[in-house]
Design an enzyme around this catalytic site. Structure first.
Site, PDB file in Angstrom:
ATOM      1  N   LYS A 227       0.989  -1.407   0.035  1.00 58.01           N
ATOM      2  CA  LYS A 227       0.116  -0.069   0.044  1.00 58.01           C
ATOM      3  C   LYS A 227       0.687   1.174   0.021  1.00 58.01           C
ATOM      4  CE  LYS A 227      -4.194  -1.885   1.750  1.00 58.01           C
ATOM      5  NZ  LYS A 227      -5.051  -2.181   2.969  1.00 58.01           N
ATOM      6  N   ARG A 262      -2.677  -9.769   5.906  1.00 59.70           N
ATOM      7  CA  ARG A 262      -3.506  -9.933   4.579  1.00 59.70           C
ATOM      8  C   ARG A 262      -2.253  -9.560   3.551  1.00 59.70           C
ATOM      9  NH1 ARG A 262      -5.799  -6.954   0.723  1.00 59.70           N
ATOM     10  NH2 ARG A 262      -7.519  -7.716  -0.561  1.00 59.70           N
TER      11      ARG A 262
HETATM   12  C1  7PM Z   1      -5.919   0.742  -1.297  1.00 63.00           C
HETATM   13  C2  7PM Z   1      -6.542   0.117  -0.185  1.00 63.00           C
HETATM   14  C3  7PM Z   1      -5.557  -0.142  -2.453  1.00 63.00           C
HETATM   15  C4  7PM Z   1      -6.725  -1.343  -0.150  1.00 63.00           C
HETATM   16  C5  7PM Z   1      -5.862  -1.504  -2.605  1.00 63.00           C
HETATM   17  C6  7PM Z   1      -6.378  -2.068  -1.520  1.00 63.00           C
HETATM   18  C7  7PM Z   1      -7.917  -4.683   2.730  1.00 63.00           C
HETATM   19  C8  7PM Z   1      -9.006  -5.615   2.548  1.00 63.00           C
HETATM   20  C9  7PM Z   1      -8.038  -4.456   0.546  1.00 63.00           C
HETATM   21  C10 7PM Z   1      -7.419  -4.572   3.985  1.00 63.00           C
HETATM   22  C11 7PM Z   1      -9.017  -5.988   4.593  1.00 63.00           C
HETATM   23  C12 7PM Z   1      -5.775  -4.250  -1.736  1.00 63.00           C
HETATM   24  C13 7PM Z   1      -6.702  -3.367  -1.529  1.00 63.00           C
HETATM   25  N1  7PM Z   1      -7.444  -4.040   1.350  1.00 63.00           N
HETATM   26  N2  7PM Z   1      -9.710  -6.349   3.388  1.00 63.00           N
HETATM   27  N3  7PM Z   1      -9.173  -5.353   1.064  1.00 63.00           N
HETATM   28  N4  7PM Z   1      -8.053  -5.258   5.043  1.00 63.00           N
HETATM   29  N5  7PM Z   1     -10.007  -6.929   5.473  1.00 63.00           N
HETATM   30  O1  7PM Z   1      -4.709  -4.210  -1.425  1.00 63.00           O
HETATM   31  O2  7PM Z   1      -6.764  -3.764   4.410  1.00 63.00           O
HETATM   32  O3  7PM Z   1      -6.016  -5.155  -2.751  1.00 63.00           O
HETATM   33  S1  7PM Z   1      -8.242  -4.059  -1.080  1.00 63.00           S
END
Ligand code: 7PM
Length: 281
Positions: A227, A262
């Site tokens: 991120k 994750r």
């Molecule tokens: C910005 C934010 C860009 C998040 C991409 C993402 C999470 C999630 C995602 C998290 C849980 C990614 C994401 N991030 N579910 N889903 N916690 N529980 O990295 O931080 O694909 S989407």
């Protein structure tokens, strides 16, 4: 209990669990739709990625069909179903793996639960119509994540009085609604939601307070993998350059009490966690 009941299976949380990210959206920010060709999901490539993640030591695979990156627009429930359910079916047919479904949509929750999903991971903390009821009906563990605003606008001007209090209060309020809907307290996982309506300072305040989240007694899920907070800390624009930073922050999160990590980079994160575990006596 140090475990989650995932239908007939169990997710052990006696040590930090690793959740491997499998994005089945054509435009995911950090793995840039590499599972797609001609805007068509390549299912054999997807299964290959899952197989590798399981070999490398993933405890659970997280499948998501809605892009929630900053600026992303919402997808129709039918489109999300069409993306996610065939992948869930293919993965559960081929592997004896735990699969969590990254969704906010009641129809996807219900359909996935009927087809062998092991956990519901909702970046909207079951706030959409029917989501909480569908999750309660499934009896599966649920991950409730905090997000300020919606993906389309969340990074424009994130604002908090006291970020820790506000995020914790939100999650505990969502927990209360879950309990009222009949979800067992022992099946609730909480997640501060790194990058979801937060500046770098907000993310760091939350990261350094993971122990406070853990004090709720619920398992804490942390997703910082690749991120922008990692890019901002040490000036890395390219997401491929953020792997080491992601592994370091996953390990630090585990040391602060996170129970589910994750991540995109399962092999590297598994090694870091295993080294830490091996040095304990
Ligand atoms: C910005 C934010 C860009 C998040 C991409 C993402 C999470 C999630 C995602 C998290 C849980 C990614 C994401 N991030 N579910 N889903 N916690 N529980 O990295 O931080 O694909 S989407």
């Amino acid at each position: 209990m140090n475990s989650l009941r995932c239908g007939h299976k169990t997710l052990d949380l006696g040590r930090p669990a690793i959740m491997g990210i499998v994005n089945v959206t054509p435009d995911s920010f950090s793995d840039g739709g590499h599972l797609f060709s001609n805007s068509q999901l390549n299912i054999s490539k997807t299964l290959q990625l899952v197989e590798n993640m399981l070999l490398w030591g993933a405890d659970i695979i997280d499948i998501g069909g809605e892009s929630t990156r900053p600026g992303a627009v919402e997808v129709a429930p039918q489109q999300e179903l069409d993306r996610v359910i065939p992948v869930l079916e293919a993965v559960t047919t081929r592997f004896d793996a735990l699969v969590s479904i990254d969704t906010s949509t009641s129809a996807v929750i219900a359909e996935a639960a009927g087809r062998g999903a092991s956990m519901i991971n909702d970046v909207r903390a079951l706030t959409r119509d029917g989501a909480i009821e569908a999750a309660a009906e499934s009896k599966l563990p649920v991950c409730l994540m905090h997000m300020q605003n919606q993906p389309k606008t969340m990074q424009l001007a994130p604002t908090y009085g006291d970020v820790l209090t506000e995020v914790l209060d939100f999650l505990l309020l969502r927990k209360k609604h879950c309990l009222e809907a009949g979800i067992d307290s022992s099946q609730i996982v909480l997640d501060p939601g790194f990058g979801f309506g937060k500046t770098l300072a907000h993310n760091l305040s939350l990261f350094n307070a993971i122990d406070r989240f853990a004090d709720t007694g619920h398992p804490i899920l942390v997703g910082v993998s690749r991120k922008s907070m990692i890019g901002e800390l040490i000036s890395l624009k390219n997401t491929d350059d953020r792997i080491t930073g992601s592994v370091v922050m996953a390990l630090m999160a585990a040391q602060r009490g996170a129970k589910i990590l994750r991540v995109h980079d399962v092999r590297e994160t598994r090694q870091a966690i295993d080294i830490w575990e091996s040095t304990k006596f």
